[in-house]
Write a protein that holds these residues in place. Structure first.
Motif, PDB file in Angstrom:
ATOM      1  N   PRO A 228       0.830  -1.213   0.000  1.00 38.81           N
ATOM      2  CA  PRO A 228       0.000   0.000   0.000  1.00 38.81           C
ATOM      3  C   PRO A 228       0.861   1.259   0.000  1.00 38.81           C
ATOM      4  CG  PRO A 228       0.084  -0.940   2.200  1.00 38.81           C
ATOM      5  CD  PRO A 228       0.790  -1.918   1.301  1.00 38.81           C
ATOM      6  N   ASP A 229       0.260   2.360  -0.332  1.00 38.15           N
ATOM      7  CA  ASP A 229       0.989   3.630  -0.326  1.00 38.15           C
ATOM      8  C   ASP A 229       1.384   4.034   1.090  1.00 38.15           C
ATOM      9  OD1 ASP A 229       0.771   3.824  -3.070  1.00 38.15           O
ATOM     10  OD2 ASP A 229      -1.104   4.974  -2.983  1.00 38.15           O
ATOM     11  N   SER A 230       0.539   3.710   2.066  1.00 44.34           N
ATOM     12  CA  SER A 230       0.836   4.062   3.455  1.00 44.34           C
ATOM     13  C   SER A 230       0.254   2.993   4.374  1.00 44.34           C
ATOM     14  CB  SER A 230       0.263   5.441   3.819  1.00 44.34           C
ATOM     15  OG  SER A 230      -1.149   5.434   3.698  1.00 44.34           O
ATOM     16  N   VAL A 231       0.758   2.957   5.595  1.00 47.51           N
ATOM     17  CA  VAL A 231       0.319   1.976   6.595  1.00 47.51           C
ATOM     18  C   VAL A 231       0.046   2.715   7.890  1.00 47.51           C
ATOM     19  CG1 VAL A 231       0.903  -0.116   7.869  1.00 47.51           C
ATOM     20  CG2 VAL A 231       1.778   0.204   5.540  1.00 47.51           C
ATOM     21  N   PRO A 232      -1.163   2.667   8.424  1.00 47.55           N
ATOM     22  CA  PRO A 232      -1.441   3.321   9.709  1.00 47.55           C
ATOM     23  C   PRO A 232      -0.532   2.761  10.795  1.00 47.55           C
ATOM     24  CG  PRO A 232      -3.492   2.664   8.638  1.00 47.55           C
ATOM     25  CD  PRO A 232      -2.378   2.032   7.853  1.00 47.55           C
ATOM     26  N   GLY A 233       0.181   3.660  11.466  1.00 45.55           N
ATOM     27  CA  GLY A 233       1.064   3.229  12.545  1.00 45.55           C
ATOM     28  C   GLY A 233       2.353   2.585  12.080  1.00 45.55           C
ATOM     29  N   GLY A 234       2.671   2.713  10.800  1.00 42.07           N
ATOM     30  CA  GLY A 234       3.890   2.095  10.290  1.00 42.07           C
ATOM     31  C   GLY A 234       4.480   2.868   9.131  1.00 42.07           C
ATOM     32  N   ILE A 235       5.689   2.476   8.733  1.00 39.60           N
ATOM     33  CA  ILE A 235       6.393   3.161   7.643  1.00 39.60           C
ATOM     34  C   ILE A 235       7.054   2.129   6.738  1.00 39.60           C
ATOM     35  CG2 ILE A 235       8.298   4.713   7.042  1.00 39.60           C
ATOM     36  CD1 ILE A 235       7.869   6.123   9.709  1.00 39.60           C
ATOM     37  N   ILE A 236       6.875   2.299   5.427  1.00 40.07           N
ATOM     38  CA  ILE A 236       7.629   1.531   4.437  1.00 40.07           C
ATOM     39  C   ILE A 236       8.729   2.457   3.922  1.00 40.07           C
ATOM     40  CG2 ILE A 236       7.548   0.312   2.241  1.00 40.07           C
ATOM     41  CD1 ILE A 236       4.530  -0.052   2.685  1.00 40.07           C
ATOM     42  N   GLU A 240      14.055   7.199  -3.800  1.00 40.88           N
ATOM     43  CA  GLU A 240      13.575   8.431  -4.427  1.00 40.88           C
ATOM     44  C   GLU A 240      12.496   8.168  -5.480  1.00 40.88           C
ATOM     45  OE1 GLU A 240      16.942  10.497  -5.928  1.00 40.88           O
ATOM     46  OE2 GLU A 240      17.727  11.030  -3.936  1.00 40.88           O
ATOM     47  N   ALA A 241      12.520   6.983  -6.051  1.00 46.34           N
ATOM     48  CA  ALA A 241      11.513   6.637  -7.058  1.00 46.34           C
ATOM     49  C   ALA A 241      10.237   6.078  -6.437  1.00 46.34           C
ATOM     50  CB  ALA A 241      12.102   5.625  -8.034  1.00 46.34           C
ATOM     51  N   GLY A 242      10.227   5.954  -5.116  1.00 44.58           N
ATOM     52  CA  GLY A 242       9.046   5.458  -4.418  1.00 44.58           C
ATOM     53  C   GLY A 242       8.998   3.951  -4.256  1.00 44.58           C
ATOM     54  N   ASN A 243      10.094   3.260  -4.572  1.00 44.43           N
ATOM     55  CA  ASN A 243      10.125   1.803  -4.444  1.00 44.43           C
ATOM     56  C   ASN A 243      10.583   1.390  -3.046  1.00 44.43           C
ATOM     57  OD1 ASN A 243       9.497   1.316  -7.270  1.00 44.43           O
ATOM     58  ND2 ASN A 243      11.586   2.009  -7.716  1.00 44.43           N
ATOM     59  N   PRO A 244       9.991   0.346  -2.473  1.00 47.96           N
ATOM     60  CA  PRO A 244      10.420  -0.128  -1.154  1.00 47.96           C
ATOM     61  C   PRO A 244      11.888  -0.555  -1.179  1.00 47.96           C
ATOM     62  CG  PRO A 244       8.294  -1.072  -1.721  1.00 47.96           C
ATOM     63  CD  PRO A 244       8.808  -0.391  -2.955  1.00 47.96           C
ATOM     64  N   LEU A 255       3.198  -6.510   6.929  1.00 46.56           N
ATOM     65  CA  LEU A 255       3.052  -6.746   5.488  1.00 46.56           C
ATOM     66  C   LEU A 255       3.932  -7.901   4.996  1.00 46.56           C
ATOM     67  CD1 LEU A 255       3.118  -3.022   4.271  1.00 46.56           C
ATOM     68  CD2 LEU A 255       1.105  -4.488   4.562  1.00 46.56           C
ATOM     69  N   ILE A 256       4.898  -8.279   5.822  1.00 52.99           N
ATOM     70  CA  ILE A 256       5.803  -9.367   5.439  1.00 52.99           C
ATOM     71  C   ILE A 256       5.325 -10.663   6.075  1.00 52.99           C
ATOM     72  CG2 ILE A 256       8.177 -10.209   5.525  1.00 52.99           C
ATOM     73  CD1 ILE A 256       7.755  -7.711   3.770  1.00 52.99           C
ATOM     74  N   ALA A 257       4.918 -11.594   5.230  1.00 55.40           N
ATOM     75  CA  ALA A 257       4.417 -12.880   5.719  1.00 55.40           C
ATOM     76  C   ALA A 257       5.570 -13.699   6.298  1.00 55.40           C
ATOM     77  CB  ALA A 257       3.752 -13.644   4.585  1.00 55.40           C
TER      78      ALA A 257
END
Length: 598
Positions: A228-236, A240-244, A255-257
């Motif tokens: 997702p673009d954002s996570v409540p209570g968390g940060i990805i 600079e290109a927006g890739n994780p 988000l990581i199984a």
């Protein structure tokens, strides 16, 4: 500190031959049978010598030949010459002659402690993560001082584990990387993992030292897409290109199984933690509910037989889940006072190291953020009163000053007109608290569960992160006590090592163990030091109060459980520079020696 021998399962011995057996009992043993018999005998010996000392009688006096060397940690911090132990309890204390007079035994067995040593109550770590510590012992990631060196530790682990080395599809998990201690303090990326020829292309999931971030490989990233673009209570963390980039903080870690651990994995981690804890003089552990499956495992272990250490488990609360306080019943004193679970653990914010602690003002070294609240004030104000009303102690992880203030707001409303001593709410960590909130802490009767070794770890980067004024409120132990609040001490292992004596040293010196600090040999903000008595009580009777067990644990007085530790030196009087040379000679639970020897 070397761990005690591992506990092996006790063998029931070879089965009796049936009436149709063709091998008589008197027949000579073949070579394989001899080996099997030796294994059985050694297993039994290992079991009884690791967690049981049957050289001790059911009733005995533990005494010093050098006068009053037993610290009872009663209301008056009384010193005595002897304590009398019968079965699992302390039944008398004082000088030997008086104990003999009052004893009904015709002859009294006496065990003397070594010269120079002392006895204190069994120590408690009031905030730790038991199974996570066992998992962290697999790869010593915390020893890596650069990102490349840390990756090389993963490589070493893979190459030393044949199954992993052969099967590149298996997941490699580890715990303990600490970017704040690297030569260049920046978050790692999946690129760093792929640069290593052995690690490249594998499924890698590495937990940060503070437990608030995951660092994963490219393969793991791909398998868990999309994000997702954002996570409540968390940060990805993104480039600079927006890739994780491979780092997920706080709630974003979900988000990581991750495949569930097997029962064998859990038992191996549990044994490692228990052995290290007993060797360190710890008899009680407050497991801080980092994962919901930990407490379920402890309950299963208790059903199999006596737990080897006392566990006060905090039940995990999922901020995105439903309320369960009225359907799950608190547990207190189960398994012969070895297991309790009457508290709920709630996460309010992230951690200071990873920049997730929620602050009133932005970080000094990263003005673009003031941290992250993992749970809203509205949810806290809703669930805290409900849990308290349903008989649960509420323990809230709060590190930043904003997080602590929001949690105290919720506590203030929930505690109006109630008996606080019956509820005993706790702030877990309470690292940065404004002076106004510090005063509220004492007035409300909220317990501060703090970790002194965090202070001597964080003092090297804390001012850069918080600035010269705000840093004065970080780990302000003296200020918390002067507000009227009660402090209980822990380590947060595996974030720090299992060593309550290091916590004692850190609390009373505010120095690294080599005697240094950013403020010199006098200690980092030395006005915030605890006294030796405060520190001793903070890891004995105060955590007993914080876990509703002060009537049976925490001090060596008549009627309480005989949990004690024999230390090689008097930590209450020796020079500071000699304190870390102190050894644990013996650890006893219920009067039975579980580490060392009396």
């Amino acid at each position: 500190m070397s761990p005690s021998p591992k506990k092996d399962e006790q063998s029931n011995g070879p089965a009796s031959p049936s009436s149709t057996s063709k091998t008589p009992l008197t027949a000579p043993l073949n070579w394989n049978s001899k080996i099997a018999l030796v294994v059985i005998v050694l297993s039994v010996v290992a079991y009884y010598t690791s967690w049981h000392d049957f050289n001790l009688p059911n009733t005995y006096a533990l005494c010093s030949k050098e006068g009053k060397r037993i610290h009872t940690v009663d209301d008056h911090n009384t010193l005595v010459e002897c304590i009398l132990i019968s079965d699992s309890n302390i039944v008398d204390s004082g000088d030997l002659a008086t104990i003999k007079e009052r004893s009904s035994a015709s002859s009294l067995a006496i065990r003397y402690i070594p010269r120079g040593s002392i006895v204190i109550p069994g120590m408690t770590d009031s905030h730790c993560h038991m199974l996570e510590y066992g998992a962290s012992s697999q790869i010593p990631l915390s020893t890596g001082k650069t990102v490349k060196e840390t990756v090389s530790l993963v490589q070493d682990y893979i190459q030393s584990t044949p199954d992993l080395e052969r099967n590149k599809s298996r997941v490699v998990e580890g715990w303990g990387w600490d970017h704040a201690s690297w030569d260049i303090e920046k978050m790692p990326t999946w690129y760093d993992l792929e640069a290593d020829p052995v690690v490249n292309g594998r499924r890698i999931i590495l937990q940060s030292r503070d437990g608030h971030a995951l660092w994963v490989s490219r393969q793991t990233l791909l398998e868990n897409e999309p994000y997702p673009d954002s996570v409540p209570g968390g940060i990805i963390i993104r480039d600079e290109a927006g890739n994780p980039t491979g780092v997920f903080m706080d709630s974003a870690q979900d988000l990581i199984a991750r495949a569930p651990s097997t029962e064998d994995d859990l038992e191996r981690r549990f044994r490692t933690t228990v052995n290290h804890a007993l060797a360190a003089g710890l008899t009680s552990l407050h497991d801080a509910g980092f994962k919901p499956d930990s407490l379920a495992f402890f309950k299963r272990q208790a059903e199999k037989g006596p737990l080897p250490v006392r566990i006060y488990g905090m039940t995990f609360f999922d901020e995105n889940g439903s309320y369960w306080g009225n359907t799950v019943k608190p547990v207190m004193g189960a398994a012969n006072d070895r297991l309790s679970a009457r508290s709920v653990k709630i996460f309010a914010d992230g951690a200071l190291r990873t920049g997730g602690a929620a602050l009133y003002e932005p970080y000094a070294d990263n003005p673009t953020t003031d941290g992250v609240m993992r749970i809203s004030a509205e949810v806290l104000e809703t669930v805290i009163p409900r849990f308290l009303r349903d008989g649960w102690q509420v323990n809230v992880h709060a590190i930043g000053d904003r997080a602590n203030g929001i949690v105290l707001d919720a506590f203030e409303v929930a505690l109006k007109g109630v008996n606080v001593s019956a509820l005993r709410p706790r702030l877990e960590h309470a690292q940065i608290i404004s002076k106004t909130d510090m005063n509220r802490l004492g007035k409300l009767g909220v317990i501060a569960s703090v970790q002194p070794t965090h202070a001597i770890s964080d003092m090297w980067f804390a001012q850069d992160r918080l600035g010269p004024e705000r840093v004065k409120l970080l780990y302000a132990f003296r200020g918390i006590i002067e507000s009227g609040a009660r402090i209980t001490l822990g380590s947060d292992f595996p974030v720090e090592e299992i060593n309550p004596l290091k916590g004692f040293y850190a609390a009373i010196t505010r120095l690294a163990t080599d005697g240094t600090s950013p403020h010199g040999p006098g200690g980092w903000f030395p006005d915030q030091r605890l006294t030796r008595t405060e520190a001793l009580r903070g890891m004995t009777i105060d955590p007993a109060y914080a876990s509703f067990t002060e009537n049976i644990l925490g001090s060596l007085v008549t009627g309480k459980r005989a949990d004690f530790v024999i230390l090689s030196q008097d930590i209450m009087s020796i020079p500071i520079e000699k304190l870390m040379d102190t050894r644990v000679i013996a650890t006893a639970i219920d009067g039975r020696v579980v580490f060392g020897k009396v």
